[in-house]
Motif scaffolding. Structure first.
Motif, mmCIF file in Angstrom:
data_model
loop_
_atom_site.group_PDB
_atom_site.id
_atom_site.type_symbol
_atom_site.label_atom_id
_atom_site.label_comp_id
_atom_site.label_asym_id
_atom_site.label_seq_id
_atom_site.Cartn_x
_atom_site.Cartn_y
_atom_site.Cartn_z
ATOM 1 N N GLY A 31 5.416 5.448 7.724
ATOM 2 C CA GLY A 31 6.230 6.618 7.406
ATOM 3 C C GLY A 31 5.985 7.156 6.013
ATOM 4 N N VAL A 32 7.013 7.794 5.467
ATOM 5 C CA VAL A 32 6.939 8.410 4.142
ATOM 6 C C VAL A 32 6.971 7.316 3.072
ATOM 7 N N TRP A 33 6.115 7.457 2.073
ATOM 8 C CA TRP A 33 6.070 6.485 0.968
ATOM 9 C C TRP A 33 7.270 6.700 0.051
ATOM 10 N N VAL A 34 8.064 5.659 -0.151
ATOM 11 C CA VAL A 34 9.234 5.726 -1.022
ATOM 12 C C VAL A 34 9.193 4.526 -1.969
ATOM 13 N N ALA A 45 -0.167 6.952 1.696
ATOM 14 C CA ALA A 45 0.406 5.954 0.795
ATOM 15 C C ALA A 45 -0.566 5.565 -0.312
ATOM 16 N N THR A 46 -1.865 5.515 0.006
ATOM 17 C CA THR A 46 -2.850 5.147 -1.021
ATOM 18 C C THR A 46 -2.888 6.184 -2.138
ATOM 19 N N ASP A 47 -2.726 7.444 -1.790
ATOM 20 C CA ASP A 47 -2.687 8.495 -2.811
ATOM 21 C C ASP A 47 -1.462 8.336 -3.692
ATOM 22 N N ALA A 48 -0.342 7.974 -3.081
ATOM 23 C CA ALA A 48 0.898 7.811 -3.840
ATOM 24 C C ALA A 48 0.784 6.683 -4.857
#
Length: 468
Positions: free
Chosen positions: A212-215, A273-276
């Protein structure tokens, strides 16, 4: 005597009971009494009949979706139109649109679009009326990517004060086009919105991880406040895919130390997620994480992002939300605001659930939209502000409610004093206070045009509206 006959419910309030028995709102704050009638229409014909009844009896019509407008007054001359039977959501996967009926809540929209593999812009509460949020401009979680909620609207269907069903869109002409633009940001009080169609986007476009969304969430104790404020500053400016929130709150009753003050920094990334992880190394820096109580990466499904705030959705008590849009925030202002919040929530025992939220997102998309003809026509003048401070006050007594009002004013003034001294005060229409002036929301030309449109579409002031 004129009678109202419709297929839906018509409820005459029992005035021996509290007003909350007649009208169930998110907050009991503000000017609220028993309305003259509560009407629950099932069709546009019911709405037209209710409008005609109000015209003939001198009542003022107040359409209601989620009931979150704590600034909205209800009195003995109010015909309260509960839109809960208008609860349909229709997703068109081919056209990439969704049509939302007038009483639909945000949570319903999220569920409908995500089940089909899409998303759109939405507010961060599942219990907020979806259309009511849009009428005030909207403060969506994906503003950095898509702009505001009003920027996604394709058409609006409403019943006017003349009892006429009308559909308006960017292809409308003359005063109908002007009405569409006014609804997009200053939409309260021009009619009863029965449905609204807006854009949706494939979730696959976000390239999210399977989880899902990276938090990323860091929880600091009060002694580490300066570190949290500094980290928040260093995160800026954010990329379009990112949002950040710095929250002052007290630990819930289920926590190891109930009521303990906390500083919560949450960064959300709507992308791989890797970019985040590569974009925010400071959130993993040992010099920072060593000062936290909790430091976790908690991927969350897009459909469940709002669930973390569900405890704010409970109805009743004296709750309010006020906000200030800002161009700049400095760490010194953040630390001063925390101390004021700490003192206030310690002084008033029934205000411990009062929460301060400082959020930020990239303003680039909003600035791009502001240069387009469509963006210039919308009634939203905060596009140059990348920060928003939100004061969520929650109390249960008259005396604390009065103190909460003063506290909210003080916090807004504090944050504004730390922003650019030359900028005009700005807030969101759905977060106004009793002393908010129109020039805090609209330009002089916009205010003039809104007054003209009231004369065109509601000359008898049949509908309640704020400020204009």
């Amino acid at each position: 005597m004129t009678t109202l006959q419709i297929k839906g419910e018509v409820i005459v309030p029992d005035r021996s009971t509290p007003p909350s028995q007649s009208v169930s709102r998110w907050s009991d704050k503000g000017i609220i009494a028993h309305p003259a009638l509560v009407v629950v229409p099932e069709s546009e014909e019911d709405i037209k009949a209710a409008i005609n009844y109000a015209q003939s009896t001198g009542l003022q019509v107040l359409p209601a979706g989620g009931g979150h407008g704590s600034f909205v007054p209800i009195g003995s001359k109010t015909l309260y139109m509960n839109m809960k039977q208008f609860n349909q959501v229709s997703v068109n996967s081919t056209a990439h649109t969704i049509t939302v009926a007038g009483g639909v809540l945000t949570g319903q929209v999220i569920k409908a679009v995500t089940e089909k593999g899409f998303y759109t812009t939405w507010t961060n509460s599942n219990a907020v009326g979806f259309i009511g949020g849009i009428l005030g401009g909207g403060n969506p979680t994906l503003a950095g990517i898509h702009g505001m909620q009003i920027d996604q609207v394709l058409s609006v269907r409403l019943v006017t004060g003349e009892g006429k069903a009308l559909e308006v869109s960017p292809s409308s002409m003359g005063d109908e086009l002007a009405l569409f633009n006014a609804i997009c940001g200053a939409g309260h009080g021009f009619g009863v919105i029965t449905s609204l169609t807006l854009k949706i986007f494939p979730i696959s476009n976000l390239h999210l991880a399977e989880e899902g969304v990276w938090v990323r969430r860091l929880i600091f104790p009060p002694p580490a406040l300066e570190t949290a404020a500094t980290v928040f500053e260093k995160l800026q400016p954010l990329s379009p895919e990112s949002t950040a929130a710095l929250v002052f709150a007290r630990a819930p009753p289920t926590a190891p130390k109930p009521g303990a003050p906390m500083v919560i920094l949450t960064v959300t990334y709507y992308g791989p997620a890797t970019d985040a992880e590569s974009a925010f190394p400071i959130l993993f820096d040992k010099a920072v994480t060593s000062k936290t109580i909790v430091a976790v990466t908690a991927p969350t499904q897009l459909a469940k992002l709002n669930d973390a705030l569900a405890h704010f959705d409970v109805k009743g008590d004296r709750k309010d939300i006020q906000s200030a849009a800002l161009s700049k925030v400095v760490p010194e202002t953040i630390t001063t605001a925390f101390q004021k919040w700490l003192v206030f929530t310690e002084q008033y025992a029934d205000a411990k659930r009062t929460t301060l939220v400082l959020s930020s997102y990239s303003k680039d998309k909003n600035m791009e939209i502001s240069q387009s003809p469509e963006g210039k026509a919308r009634y939203f003048d905060n596009r140059d502000r990348g920060f928003n401070v939100l004061i969520f006050s929650w109390s249960s007594t008259d005396s604390t409610e009065a103190a909460s009002n003063e506290f909210s004013k003080e916090i807004k003034a504090l944050y504004r004093s730390g922003s650019l001294t030359s900028e005009l005060p700005r807030t969101l229409l759905n977060n106004i206070a009793p002393d908010t002036k129109a020039d805090e929301l609209f330009t002089e030309n916009q205010a003039k045009e809104l007054k003209r449109l009231v004369g065109v579409w509601d000359p008898t002031c049949l509908f309640w509206r704020p400020l204009i």
